[in-house]
Design a protein around this motif. Structure first.
Motif, PDB file in Angstrom:
ATOM      1  N   VAL A   3       0.846  -1.184   0.000  1.00 31.15           N
ATOM      2  CA  VAL A   3       0.000   0.000   0.000  1.00 31.15           C
ATOM      3  C   VAL A   3       0.885   1.240   0.000  1.00 31.15           C
ATOM      4  CG1 VAL A   3      -1.755   1.281   1.265  1.00 31.15           C
ATOM      5  CG2 VAL A   3      -1.799  -1.222   1.265  1.00 31.15           C
ATOM      6  N   ALA A   4       0.615   2.152  -0.940  1.00 34.66           N
ATOM      7  CA  ALA A   4       1.379   3.399  -0.985  1.00 34.66           C
ATOM      8  C   ALA A   4       1.171   4.166   0.312  1.00 34.66           C
ATOM      9  CB  ALA A   4       0.928   4.240  -2.178  1.00 34.66           C
ATOM     10  N   SER A   5       2.216   4.809   0.788  1.00 34.66           N
ATOM     11  CA  SER A   5       2.132   5.540   2.051  1.00 34.66           C
ATOM     12  C   SER A   5       2.799   6.900   1.912  1.00 34.66           C
ATOM     13  CB  SER A   5       2.813   4.737   3.160  1.00 34.66           C
ATOM     14  OG  SER A   5       2.911   5.518   4.336  1.00 34.66           O
ATOM     15  N   SER A   6       2.256   7.885   2.621  1.00 38.03           N
ATOM     16  CA  SER A   6       2.818   9.238   2.596  1.00 38.03           C
ATOM     17  C   SER A   6       3.757   9.483   3.771  1.00 38.03           C
ATOM     18  CB  SER A   6       1.687  10.273   2.615  1.00 38.03           C
ATOM     19  OG  SER A   6       0.879  10.098   3.761  1.00 38.03           O
ATOM     20  N   ILE A   7       4.058   8.449   4.561  1.00 32.72           N
ATOM     21  CA  ILE A   7       4.922   8.663   5.717  1.00 32.72           C
ATOM     22  C   ILE A   7       6.338   9.013   5.272  1.00 32.72           C
ATOM     23  CG2 ILE A   7       3.595   7.102   7.188  1.00 32.72           C
ATOM     24  CD1 ILE A   7       5.974   5.120   6.923  1.00 32.72           C
ATOM     25  N   ASP A   8       7.003   9.789   6.093  1.00 34.59           N
ATOM     26  CA  ASP A   8       8.398  10.165   5.864  1.00 34.59           C
ATOM     27  C   ASP A   8       9.259   9.313   6.801  1.00 34.59           C
ATOM     28  OD1 ASP A   8      10.925  11.311   5.898  1.00 34.59           O
ATOM     29  OD2 ASP A   8      10.163  13.348   5.641  1.00 34.59           O
ATOM     30  N   SER A  86     -14.757   5.345  21.842  1.00 37.66           N
ATOM     31  CA  SER A  86     -14.065   4.092  21.542  1.00 37.66           C
ATOM     32  C   SER A  86     -12.894   4.469  20.646  1.00 37.66           C
ATOM     33  CB  SER A  86     -15.000   3.121  20.819  1.00 37.66           C
ATOM     34  OG  SER A  86     -14.303   1.961  20.414  1.00 37.66           O
ATOM     35  N   VAL A  87     -11.667   4.424  21.193  1.00 37.52           N
ATOM     36  CA  VAL A  87     -10.513   5.039  20.543  1.00 37.52           C
ATOM     37  C   VAL A  87      -9.623   4.019  19.846  1.00 37.52           C
ATOM     38  CG1 VAL A  87      -8.418   6.406  20.909  1.00 37.52           C
ATOM     39  CG2 VAL A  87     -10.508   6.937  22.203  1.00 37.52           C
ATOM     40  N   THR A  88      -9.278   4.354  18.609  1.00 34.40           N
ATOM     41  CA  THR A  88      -8.237   3.644  17.869  1.00 34.40           C
ATOM     42  C   THR A  88      -7.100   4.632  17.656  1.00 34.40           C
ATOM     43  OG1 THR A  88      -9.840   2.241  16.703  1.00 34.40           O
ATOM     44  CG2 THR A  88      -7.642   2.436  15.728  1.00 34.40           C
ATOM     45  N   GLY A  89      -5.905   4.289  18.112  1.00 33.58           N
ATOM     46  CA  GLY A  89      -4.740   5.141  17.936  1.00 33.58           C
ATOM     47  C   GLY A  89      -3.772   4.487  16.964  1.00 33.58           C
ATOM     48  N   VAL A  90      -3.402   5.217  15.923  1.00 39.90           N
ATOM     49  CA  VAL A  90      -2.531   4.666  14.872  1.00 39.90           C
ATOM     50  C   VAL A  90      -1.314   5.554  14.699  1.00 39.90           C
ATOM     51  CG1 VAL A  90      -2.373   4.101  12.405  1.00 39.90           C
ATOM     52  CG2 VAL A  90      -4.444   3.548  13.689  1.00 39.90           C
ATOM     53  N   ASP A  91      -0.146   4.937  14.614  1.00 38.92           N
ATOM     54  CA  ASP A  91       1.093   5.679  14.402  1.00 38.92           C
ATOM     55  C   ASP A  91       2.036   4.818  13.559  1.00 38.92           C
ATOM     56  OD1 ASP A  91       2.426   8.306  15.902  1.00 38.92           O
ATOM     57  OD2 ASP A  91       3.921   6.859  15.213  1.00 38.92           O
ATOM     58  N   ALA A  92       2.840   5.478  12.724  1.00 37.09           N
ATOM     59  CA  ALA A  92       3.766   4.747  11.862  1.00 37.09           C
ATOM     60  C   ALA A  92       4.953   4.180  12.622  1.00 37.09           C
ATOM     61  CB  ALA A  92       4.261   5.660  10.736  1.00 37.09           C
ATOM     62  N   SER A  93       5.169   4.647  13.853  1.00 34.45           N
ATOM     63  CA  SER A  93       6.304   4.194  14.657  1.00 34.45           C
ATOM     64  C   SER A  93       5.895   3.084  15.619  1.00 34.45           C
ATOM     65  CB  SER A  93       6.898   5.367  15.450  1.00 34.45           C
ATOM     66  OG  SER A  93       7.775   4.911  16.448  1.00 34.45           O
ATOM     67  N   GLU A  94       6.502   1.910  15.472  1.00 32.37           N
ATOM     68  CA  GLU A  94       6.247   0.801  16.384  1.00 32.37           C
ATOM     69  C   GLU A  94       6.610   1.188  17.820  1.00 32.37           C
ATOM     70  OE1 GLU A  94       5.074  -2.266  15.987  1.00 32.37           O
ATOM     71  OE2 GLU A  94       5.222  -2.811  13.864  1.00 32.37           O
ATOM     72  N   GLY A 120      -3.002   2.687   4.924  1.00 36.76           N
ATOM     73  CA  GLY A 120      -3.159   1.276   5.261  1.00 36.76           C
ATOM     74  C   GLY A 120      -4.530   0.982   5.841  1.00 36.76           C
ATOM     75  N   LEU A 121      -5.026   1.865   6.696  1.00 33.85           N
ATOM     76  CA  LEU A 121      -6.369   1.696   7.255  1.00 33.85           C
ATOM     77  C   LEU A 121      -7.421   1.703   6.160  1.00 33.85           C
ATOM     78  CD1 LEU A 121      -6.274   4.050  10.374  1.00 33.85           C
ATOM     79  CD2 LEU A 121      -6.321   1.558  10.400  1.00 33.85           C
ATOM     80  N   GLU A 122      -7.276   2.631   5.230  1.00 30.30           N
ATOM     81  CA  GLU A 122      -8.241   2.712   4.125  1.00 30.30           C
ATOM     82  C   GLU A 122      -8.211   1.442   3.290  1.00 30.30           C
ATOM     83  OE1 GLU A 122      -9.401   5.521   0.294  1.00 30.30           O
ATOM     84  OE2 GLU A 122      -7.496   5.845   1.330  1.00 30.30           O
TER      85      GLU A 122
END
Length: 248
Positions: A3-8, A86-94, A120-122
């Motif tokens: 999946v293409a990603s815009s993360i730096d 009901s919270v979902t927290g997403v971050d590119a950093s493990e 990725g979620l989409e």
């Protein structure tokens, strides 16, 4: 499938190196701890209006889902969970996610933390979400337009997204970049790239072909006399925007 990603990747690594300090109010994330009250007040205010909830209720947002994209160590995810989301927290950093999970467990909070990206979620069909927090993230990605559109496609009907970022002005360069990083040392050098700061009209342009309503900007400034951040008509440095999707 990739999946293409815009993360730096460089930005992800920069924040990963200091992930253990997220919850230290005197550590490298001290500016965010000071910034949090004005962010939380704005989020709560806008969500109460959008969803018509009782401001006096202990958990006014029970039954609503929230995505905190670029959640870091969970500085916003945790108070949102306490308000009933009901919270979902997403971050590119493990590493950020590891810190966030550990702290939430210590607090007895059930938050769904995941290492990943908006794209990725989409792709996996996640959501949709009633509220998306997109706070101080967009200025760190490589393709802000696609990132913002990916986030917007995760919005449920009748939903709200709040975007916070920095304005690309000379004033922001002088104070948020040079002043904050090199003079006052509030932030580690290299935290921000001024060329990635975004003007409010650019955010509007990114979403012009989406069925959304964009409002703002709502300015935020620092008051040196009392050492606090506050809402302001001055949008030259920090500002927030609201993005809503109609219910039908």
């Amino acid at each position: 499938m990739t999946v293409a990603s815009s993360i730096d990747p460089a930005d992800v690594e920069r924040f990963s190196r200091i992930a253990a300090e997220w919850w230290d109010p005197r550590g490298k994330f001290a500016p965010l701890h000071k910034f949090n009250p004005v962010r939380l007040a704005f989020i709560r205010e806008q969500a109460l209006i959008r969803f018509g909830r009782d401001s006096q209720a202990r958990k006014p947002f029970e039954g609503l889902s929230l995505l905190d994209i670029g959640c870091g160590g969970g500085l916003l995810s945790e108070p949102m969970a306490r308000l009933g989301f009901s919270v979902t927290g997403v971050d590119a950093s493990e590493r950020n996610i590891g810190t966030a999970r550990a702290h939430a467990a210590e607090q007895g909070l059930a938050i769904d933390y995941r290492a990943g990206t908006a794209e990725g979620l989409e792709a996996e069909g996640a959501g949709p979400y009633d509220l998306i927090l997109n706070m101080e993230v967009i200025e760190h990605v490589t393709d802000p337009g696609e990132f913002l559109r990916s986030c917007s496609r995760l919005l449920a009907p009748g939903s709200l997204m709040i975007v916070a970022t920095l304005n690309r002005t000379l004033k922001a360069f002088a104070l948020a970049k040079v002043g904050a990083e090199y003079v006052l040392r509030w932030l580690p050098a290299g935290t921000h790239d001024w060329t990635k700061f975004l003007k409010p009209d650019e955010l509007r342009t990114f979403l012009k072909d989406e069925a959304l309503r964009v409002q703002g900007p709502f300015g935020v400034t620092f008051d040196p006399l009392n050492g606090r951040w506050c809402r302001s008509s001055d949008c030259d440095i920090n500002y927030m925007m609201t993005v809503t999707r109609d219910a039908s």
